[in-house]
Enzyme design. Structure first.
Site, short mmCIF file in Angstrom:
data_model
loop_
_atom_site.label_atom_id
_atom_site.label_comp_id
_atom_site.label_asym_id
_atom_site.label_seq_id
_atom_site.Cartn_x
_atom_site.Cartn_y
_atom_site.Cartn_z
N HIS A 98 -1.07 -0.16 -10.35
CA HIS A 98 -1.75 -1.06 -9.39
C HIS A 98 -2.31 -2.30 -10.08
CE1 HIS A 98 -3.96 -1.14 -5.25
NE2 HIS A 98 -3.62 -2.34 -5.65
N GLU B 82 -4.52 7.17 -6.03
CA GLU B 82 -4.52 6.43 -7.29
C GLU B 82 -5.76 6.80 -8.11
OE1 GLU B 82 -4.14 2.22 -6.55
OE2 GLU B 82 -2.45 2.51 -5.18
N ARG C 80 0.83 -1.18 0.00
CA ARG C 80 0.00 0.00 0.00
C ARG C 80 0.88 1.25 0.00
NH1 ARG C 80 -3.49 -2.51 -1.69
NH2 ARG C 80 -5.61 -2.84 -0.92
#
Lengths: 343, 358
Positions: free
Chosen positions: A305, A286, A257
Site C-alpha cells: 500500500h 492490511e 481498494r
C-alpha cells in the site's frame, strides 16, 4: 452537504485542530505553521488515547484536520462546534461509512486530500509497466551472470503498442491517463456516465460505461483499478468478470481498494489464464496476513500500500491550506466528500 | 551471384532485373548488413513497397567476396549499417552510390571515416532519426522510476514475502529532482518531454544556447558546454546522449564528474561509449562523485567479460538496448518514404550533414 456556516468575523481566526497519527502530527503542524504563519494550530494528539484536556480541546474546535479512522473511532463528526473538517488522506470510505451509519449527515463540509496522491500513483503505475515491459527486474540477474543478452532485451513492446484500461476515473485516474498518453499508450476509461463530447478528455482514447466493461477488459494489456471502496464496488471484479481479460492476458493492477476483488478471484483468474499477472497494492486486510495464498502465487506481486504516500509535508498539506484560505474568503472548498457518491 | 536466391529461376530474375535497370527502370536497392535478419528486412520492404527492387549483397558475416564488392560498386542505393561500412572500409569506395541509408540513429562509424584532406562522399547519407526517441525516453524514465520508487526491491520483497512499508514510503517528489540531458537532439528533446510529464526539472546541455521561440517549453535550464559543471552539480540524474564523434571522446573523463558530488548524481549513458572510460566511472564511484552508473553503451560491445564494470555494486549494465528496431514496419518507414522521395527527386528525410555528423 455543501452549505456551511460562516465564521463570525473576529480578530482572532479560530484555531485549527490537528489530530493525526498516520504520520508525524508534529511535522504536519510545523509545516502548516511555516507555510501559513498566521494560522493558529492546536495540536490535539497523535493517537487514539485522548486525555480529558484533549477532549475539551476537540469540543471547542471549529476546524479540524484529521484522518478517516479517527473520525470513525472517536466520532469526530459529532463535535459540537465543528464548521469544517479536512481529511489529510485521499481514501475516505471510513468517513462515509460513519456518516451514513450514524444517520447524521454532518452539516459542515468534509474535504479530503485528493490531488496530492495523483501523480505519485501515476508514477507507480507507469513504473510497474516500464519495469515489466523493459524487463528492468531482469537486468540485475543478467548482470550478475555477466550475460550480454540483446536478443531478449531488444524484443520489447514500445508503449505505443499497448493499451491501459483505467477503472475509476477520478482525479487519480485522470492523472494516470495524462501520463500514459505522454508515452502514446492507448487509454480506455471506465466511467459511470459517458461524458459529452465537450467533456471528453484528450488523454482518453475511448470512454466505456460499466455495461461495456467487457470491451475494456478484452482490449487492455494493463488494467488499473482505482475504484473507491463503496457498496457498489464490492466484488466488482469477482465471478467471471476477469475472464474477459483472456484475450490479452491482461496484467491486473489494483491501487484502489481491496474490496473490489477477492483473493480467490485473483488466484482463479491467474490459474485459468484469464489474467497474465496481478500487481496488488491494496487488500481487504492490511498488512496482508502471512497466511494469504497471494504471497506464494508466482503470478502475484504484492506491494505494501505505497502507490500513494504522504511523506512530503509541504505537498501533503497543500489542499488543506488552499481550503483554509477559501474557507475564510467564503469561496467553495476543494475536494468536498460527497456522502452519496462515497468519495 | 546472389547466394540468397533459393531457385535458379529467381536467380535469373535477379539478373534479368538488373539488365532492365540499365534501361531506365527504377534503381535497385542493395542490402548489406548482418545485425539482424536481412531476409526479414527485404520481405518487409517488399510488402510495404512492392515497386522497390531489392538486391541482396551480403550479410557481411563471411567477409566481402570480390563479386559482392563489384555488386556494391554498381549500386545507386544501399541500405546498410555503420559496422558493415566501417568493417569493409566502404565510405569512399562506392562510385555509383547516390543514397546510403544507415540503420541507426548514431552514424559516427561512417562519418568518422571522412578524411579531412578529401571532399565529402558524393552520396546522401540518411539515418533512422526519431524512430528511437520515445523508446529511449521510456528507458530513461523507466530507470528513474525504478530507482525512485524502489521497484526492483519491492518485486524482490514480494517474492520473499517481505513487507518493508516504511522504506517504500521514503520517496521524493519527482518535482524535487533534476535531470540533466547532455546532447539535446531529437532523442534528448523526447526525454525532456516525457520527464516534464512527471514534473521533473529538466536541464539541457547544448552547444549554442537557444533564444526566444527556439527554447523548448520542457526545458527549465539550458547550459552551454562550458557550463557543464553547473549542470552536473545541479542534477540528481545526468543522461548522456552525446554522439560518438572524435570531438566527444572522453567528454566526461578527467575530473569533470567531481561536479556531480553535490547531488551524488546517477550517471546514465545511452549515447556512445567513447564519452567516458571505464576507469573514470570506477574512480568517480570510488570518490563518491557519482552515486551510481547505468551504462547501456561501451567502448567495446559486447562488454568484455574481464571488465570490472560487470561486478561493480554501483554499476548497472544493459546491453545496448535503450533503443531497438522492434517494430520493423515503423523502422523501415524512413526507407520507404525516402525511396519515394528519391524517385521524385525530392530531398530525403533525416539526411546527415557530413560536416556535423548528424
Amino acid at each position: 452537504m455543501d452549505g456551511h456556516r460562516r465564521l463570525e468575523s473576529t480578530d482572532r481566526p479560530p484555531a485549527v485542530g490537528v489530530l493525526f497519527n498516520y504520520h508525524s502530527a508534529v511535522v504536519i503542524a510545523n509545516t502548516l505553521k511555516k507555510l501559513s504563519p498566521k494560522m493558529r494550530i492546536e495540536l490535539v494528539s497523535s493517537g487514539l488515547d485522548l486525555s480529558e484536556n484533549d477532549k475539551r480541546k476537540l469540543d471547542s474546535l471549529e476546524i479540524l484536520f484529521t484522518q478517516p479512522n479517527l473520525v470513525q473511532s472517536l466520532k469526530l463528526h459529532l463535535l459540537p462546534n465543528l464548521k469544517w473538517m479536512h481529511c489529510l488522506i485521499a481514501g475516505v470510505d471510513l468517513i462515509v461509512e460513519t456518516l451514513k451509519s450514524e444517520k447524521s449527515i454532518s452539516s459542515f463540509p468534509v474535504t479530503r486530500n485528493a490531488s496530492y496522491f495523483d501523480l505519485q500513483m501515476a508514477e507507480y503505475v507507469i513504473g510497474i509497466i516500464l519495469s515489466r515491459e523493459r524487463r528492468i527486474a531482469d537486468v540485475h540477474e543478467n548482470q550478475r551472470n555477466q550475460i550480454w543478452d540483446q536478443e531478449v532485451f531488444r524484443k520489447f513492446r514500445p508503449l505505443t503498442d499497448i493499451s491501459i484500461g483505467i477503472c475509476g476515473f477520478g482525479s487519480i485516474g485522470k492523472e494516470i491517463a495524462r501520463v500514459a498518453k505522454t508515452f502514446g499508450i492507448k487509454v480506455y476509461a471506465l466511467v459511470r456516465n459517458l461524458p459529452t463530447e465537450a467533456e471528453q478528455s484528450p488523454t482518453v482514447d475511448e470512454y466505456k460505461s460499466i455495461g461495456e466493461l467487457g470491451d475494456l477488459l478484452s482490449s487492455s494489456e494493463y488494467l488499473v483499478s482505482i475504484l473507491p471502496c463503496t457498496p457498489s464496488t464490492n466484488g466488482f471484479y469477482d465471478g467471471d468478470v476477469l475472464s474477459m481479460c483472456r484475450r490479452k492476458k491482461t496484467v491486473f493492477i489494483n491501487i484502489g481498494r481491496g474490496n473490489a476483488v477477492s483473493e480467490s478471484t485473483v488466484i482463479r483468474a491467474l490459474n485459468e489464464g484469464w489474467i497474465g499477472h496481478a500487481v496488488l497494492d491494496v487488500f481487504d486486510k492490511e498488512p496482508l496476513p502471512a497466511e494469504s495464498p497471494l504471497w506464494s502465487h508466482p503470478g502475484v506481486t504484492i506491494t505494501p500500500h505505497i502507490s500513494g504516500t504522504h511523506m512530503i509535508p509541504e505537498r501533503f498539506v497543500k489542499v488543506a491550506l488552499d481550503n483554509y484560505n477559501r474557507f475564510f474568503r467564503g469561496e467553495s472548498l476543494l475536494n468536498i466528500v460527497d456522502v452519496n457518491k462515497g468519495y | 551471384m546472389d547466394d540468397n536466391c533459393s531457385t535458379a529461376k529467381e536467380k535469373e530474375q535477379v539478373v534479368a532485373v538488373e539488365k532492365e535497370d540499365s534501361e531506365g527502370v527504377s534503381p535497385a536497392v542493395g542490402i548489406l548488413f548482418s545485425f539482424y535478419a536481412p531476409e526479414n528486412v527485404a520481405a518487409t520492404l517488399r510488402r510495404l513497397c512492392p515497386a522497390m527492387r531489392i538486391v541482396f549483397v551480403s550479410d557481411g558475416s563471411d567477409g566481402l567476396k570480390p563479386e559482392d564488392l563489384e555488386k556494391l560498386q554498381s549500386l545507386e542505393i544501399l541500405l546498410s549499417h555503420g559496422r558493415a561500412i566501417d568493417k569493409f572500409q566502404l565510405v569512399y569506395s562506392l562510385p555509383n552510390l547516390k543514397w546510403m541509408h544507415c540503420f541507426a540513429a548514431g552514424v559516427e562509424l561512417i562519418t568518422n571515416a571522412v578524411q579531412p584532406d578529401r571532399p565529402f562522399p558524393g552520396y546522401t547519407l540518411t539515418r533512422n532519426a526519431s524512430y528511437f526517441d520515445l523508446q529511449m525516453a521510456e528507458y530513461v524514465i523507466g530507470i528513474i522510476l525504478s530507482r525512485e520508487r524502489f521497484i526492483p526491491e519491492m518485486l524482490e520483497d514480494s517474492k520473499n514475502r517481505r513487507q518493508r512499508e516504511t522504506s517504500y514510503r521514503r520517496i521524493r517528489d519527482l518535482s524535487d529532482i533534476s535531470l540533466g540531458i547532455c546532447g539535446f537532439g531529437s532523442i534528448g528533446k523526447e526525454v525532456a518531454r516525457v520527464a516534464k510529464a512527471f514534473r521533473i526539472n529538466v536541464w539541457a546541455l547544448v552547444r549554442t544556447l537557444p533564444t526566444g521561440s527556439s527554447r523548448c517549453q520542457t526545458v527549465d535550464e539550458y547550459r552551454s558546454v562550458d557550463k557543464l559543471g553547473e549542470l552536473l552539480s545541479a542534477c540528481d540524474y545526468v543522461v548522456s546522449i552525446l554522439p560518438g564523434f572524435k570531438s566527444t571522446d572522453g567528454f566526461f573523463d578527467g575530473s569533470v564528474l567531481r561536479n556531480c558530488k553535490e547531488k551524488k548524481s546517477v550517471f546514465i549513458n545511452i549515447g556512445r561509449g567513447n564519452v567516458v572510460s571505464e576507469s573514470t566511472i570506477i574512480h568517480a564511484l570510488r570518490e563518491g562523485w557519482i552515486g551510481h552508473a547505468v551504462l547501456d553503451v561501451f567502448h567495446r560491445e559486447p562488454l568484455p567479460v574481464e571488465s570490472s564494470l560487470w561486478t561493480h555494486p554501483d554499476v548497472t549494465i544493459t546491453p545496448h538496448v535503450s533503443g531497438s528496431h522492434v517494430d520493423e514496419e515503423k523502422f523501415l518507414k524512413t526507407v520507404v518514404d525516402n525511396y519515394e522521395r528519391y524517385l521524385n527527386g525530392d530531398p530525403l528525410l533525416h539526411a546527415v550533414d557530413w560536416r556535423k555528423g548528424y
